[in-house]
Design a protein around this motif. Structure first.
Motif, mmCIF file in Angstrom:
data_model
loop_
_atom_site.group_PDB
_atom_site.id
_atom_site.type_symbol
_atom_site.label_atom_id
_atom_site.label_comp_id
_atom_site.label_asym_id
_atom_site.label_seq_id
_atom_site.Cartn_x
_atom_site.Cartn_y
_atom_site.Cartn_z
ATOM 1 N N UNK A 13 96.850 139.673 91.091
ATOM 2 C CA UNK A 13 98.194 139.069 91.054
ATOM 3 C C UNK A 13 98.809 138.977 92.452
ATOM 4 N N UNK A 14 98.489 139.919 93.334
ATOM 5 C CA UNK A 14 99.062 139.906 94.684
ATOM 6 C C UNK A 14 98.713 138.620 95.429
ATOM 7 N N UNK A 15 97.599 138.005 95.095
ATOM 8 C CA UNK A 15 97.210 136.754 95.770
ATOM 9 C C UNK A 15 98.205 135.636 95.471
#
Length: 66
Positions: A17-19
């Motif tokens: 999700x951080x991407x």
């Protein structure tokens, strides 16, 4: 000159999700000038800036450096 201790923490990232939140990327080039057991000297180039990092030996558990 004062003495400081660096605390090193590592985390395993299991989600990608951080991407989705990342909006900028920048190339970092690095090289090591010395990897003596008593100190590590690293040079990093990021954009038009250069960073010199000198690290002392780690504690036995590897969680901090002098």
């Amino acid at each position: 000159m004062s003495s400081t201790i660096e605390i090193e923490r590592k985390f395993l990232v299991t989600s990608t999700r951080f991407k989705d939140l990342a909006f900028k990327k920048e190339r970092i080039t690095q090289g090591f000038l010395s990897t003596d057991k008593q100190r590590t000297v690293r040079v990093r180039l990021k954009g038009d800036q250069g960073f010199l990092t000198i690290k002392g030996p780690s504690t036995e558990d590897g969680l901090s450096r002098f």
